[in-house]
Scaffold this motif. Sequence first.
Motif, mmCIF file in Angstrom:
data_model
loop_
_atom_site.group_PDB
_atom_site.id
_atom_site.type_symbol
_atom_site.label_atom_id
_atom_site.label_comp_id
_atom_site.label_asym_id
_atom_site.label_seq_id
_atom_site.Cartn_x
_atom_site.Cartn_y
_atom_site.Cartn_z
ATOM 1 N N UNK A 1 0.842 -1.201 0.000
ATOM 2 C CA UNK A 1 0.000 0.000 0.000
ATOM 3 C C UNK A 1 0.872 1.244 0.000
ATOM 4 N N UNK A 2 0.641 2.134 -0.970
ATOM 5 C CA UNK A 2 1.357 3.403 -1.065
ATOM 6 C C UNK A 2 0.406 4.557 -0.768
ATOM 7 N N UNK A 3 0.942 5.780 -0.716
ATOM 8 C CA UNK A 3 0.135 6.960 -0.429
ATOM 9 C C UNK A 3 -0.257 7.733 -1.681
ATOM 10 N N UNK A 4 0.334 7.381 -2.826
ATOM 11 C CA UNK A 4 0.025 8.040 -4.095
ATOM 12 C C UNK A 4 -0.025 6.981 -5.188
ATOM 13 N N UNK A 5 -0.642 7.292 -6.331
ATOM 14 C CA UNK A 5 -0.676 6.324 -7.433
ATOM 15 C C UNK A 5 0.725 5.916 -7.868
ATOM 16 N N UNK A 6 0.871 4.653 -8.208
ATOM 17 C CA UNK A 6 2.171 4.084 -8.584
ATOM 18 C C UNK A 6 2.388 4.276 -10.084
ATOM 19 N N UNK A 7 3.607 4.703 -10.450
ATOM 20 C CA UNK A 7 3.985 4.846 -11.856
ATOM 21 C C UNK A 7 4.967 3.774 -12.319
ATOM 22 N N UNK A 8 5.918 3.383 -11.455
ATOM 23 C CA UNK A 8 6.927 2.409 -11.864
ATOM 24 C C UNK A 8 7.254 1.479 -10.702
ATOM 25 N N UNK A 9 7.640 0.243 -11.054
ATOM 26 C CA UNK A 9 8.074 -0.760 -10.089
ATOM 27 C C UNK A 9 9.366 -1.377 -10.592
ATOM 28 N N UNK A 10 10.331 -1.570 -9.703
ATOM 29 C CA UNK A 10 11.598 -2.193 -10.084
ATOM 30 C C UNK A 10 12.088 -3.083 -8.947
ATOM 31 N N UNK A 11 12.688 -4.215 -9.306
ATOM 32 C CA UNK A 11 13.266 -5.131 -8.326
ATOM 33 C C UNK A 11 14.767 -4.870 -8.216
ATOM 34 N N UNK A 12 15.325 -5.163 -7.056
ATOM 35 C CA UNK A 12 16.747 -4.965 -6.821
ATOM 36 C C UNK A 12 17.563 -5.901 -7.706
ATOM 37 N N UNK B 1 13.211 3.266 -14.660
ATOM 38 C CA UNK B 1 13.901 3.221 -13.375
ATOM 39 C C UNK B 1 14.476 1.825 -13.128
ATOM 40 N N UNK B 2 15.765 1.764 -12.709
ATOM 41 C CA UNK B 2 16.444 0.522 -12.360
ATOM 42 C C UNK B 2 17.059 0.663 -10.971
ATOM 43 N N UNK B 3 16.895 -0.378 -10.150
ATOM 44 C CA UNK B 3 17.480 -0.394 -8.806
ATOM 45 C C UNK B 3 18.744 -1.244 -8.866
ATOM 46 N N UNK B 4 19.896 -0.574 -8.931
ATOM 47 C CA UNK B 4 21.156 -1.276 -9.152
ATOM 48 C C UNK B 4 21.777 -1.786 -7.859
#
Length: 603
Positions: free
Chosen positions: A420-431, A495-498
């Motif tokens: 659950x977030x507080x604003x609409x989600x735009x992007x998701x990335x895994x580590x 977006x990438x989580x490096x």
Amino acid sequence: MRNLKLLKSLRSSELQGPGSPQCFSVRSNTGSLLIASQFSVTEYNTQSGEVVSEASLTADGYLPEDGSGVVVGLQDLAELQSACLATAGGDVVLFNLNTSQLECVGSVGSGLTSMSWSPDEELVILTTGQETIIMMTKDFEPVTEVGIHQDDFGEGKFITVGWGKKETQFHGSEGKQAAQKKIQDSQPAVAWDDRKPRVTWRGDGQLFAVSAICPQTGARKVRVWNREGVLQATSEPMNGLEQALCWKPSGSLIASSQRHPNKHSVVFMEKNGLLHGDFTLPFSKDQVKVKELLWNSDSTVLAVWLEDLAAGPDGTVKSYIQLWTVGNYHWYLKQSLDFDRDPQKAPVSFCWDPERPLWLHVLTHNWTSITYDWGWTTERSPGLDTTDDASVAVIDGEKVLVTTFRQCVVPPPMSSFELQLKSPVNQVTFLCQPTRTNRIAVFTSNGQISVFGKVSKEDLHRTADGFRILSHPLFLQKTFRVTSHQNDPLALRQLLWLQDELFLAVTSGILPNTSTLLMLHPVQDAADTLAVRSQVEVEGVVISTAHLSQTGTLALQLEDGQIKKLLWDCPELSVEDWHDSSGCSVNFPVPCIQTALCCISGT
């Protein structure tokens, strides 16, 4: 279980015309924009930033010189190599795109309130100030003229043989008096309704619908007509029905919006005027107004343009464009574009591209055009060993629905657990680190990145009842605020989580057809703020990135099919061509929507 991912965006602010734009259309054969203001009509090439053609609407008297004129409709006509526009004063004007000449092809004394062309560009519907519908051919020969408001239901009137009458039904706790209940009077339309008719065509051009204010009740009513101008059906009475109207191109449903006593919904009607489903908007019932609804050309995405009803402390209002999709009868909010409160940066109009289904064009009050190119993608964890849960993350408004396929298979819209977030989600990335690929970073529309991970506590392996937990939920661990020099919605993409506190993002470059790669890292004095640690310009538009966690290799794909390699594990970013084993540069003939890296024989 797909998400909408932004592949690229094109921002063009070179055009500056007199007045402010009122409506625009996209040329199907060139992709240039046709923009009409209260003074002129302009063809603008967003790729080159050049004005292709322009003509004044005030010089020949089509619009008044004081700037009070209104253009109520603008349509590209590919076969005629012209644009057709209609003015509130009643003129229908053709703008020749080859000669930049204007020609008045008709005039209506009572004025015009809207213009809508059929999808095959064979017919045009004009609604007049006398509340009539004028249908004409593409050569502007009149076909018929009928009143918008009809007493008859239409040719599709329902036939009843007397079964199921209210008087003979079982009424339960309501008692017999329910049989004598009268239908409540329709409530008038909301105060902010512009009272103008809305016209929308079905994708095959055989039917069109008109939403208009009923003069008797003051409420909106939708009527469906065929292309001969014969009324087919009238919608059932619906309190709170609003002005937005758009027929799904595939032909199954007509979308509108409705304000209920306890919620605000997008509702769907069949061609017979009966309601057929809805979904609730993520706002309170008196928070926003729905200005327009637009389906994309392949009927997979519904765009909803909203605006706050109450102004902020500075007297300005906030605008949103939301993209909704449906799967398994569940409506997902996939993207939310939140625009700045600055009135000049607010959208004045938007439309889907007629040729490319996932291209969205937005035009703002200050003549800036933004084109968003979306693509379908499945966000999954990148791990290759048993420590990876084979997770798939699905964006749904302010939630991320996560399913861990290694432990369970859950049919959507259900999931293993929700974030659950507080604003609409735009992007998701895994580590992108081995053995840690289950951690998730979520980028929301308010410019924050929230990091979720597992909590290694023994008591979380079992429930209070003693059942063993197979799919362990993730918990919020940290939230970063992202500082960006661009204020447009979704200025950061790909977006990438490096690494733990290291992110890569792509943004539009300073020059046209370039991209900037940003390495984001926490600020030394503010650990909860991500700022640009290093950046590099790339000649070309980056539409996808791919990372291999085992080797740390990072590949970029440009919109022309070129493949580049990003060297990021050094103080300064650098980009070089991707070479195969023979030393040749890798260039695909066409860009690919999905890209991934793998290692074969150590290469």
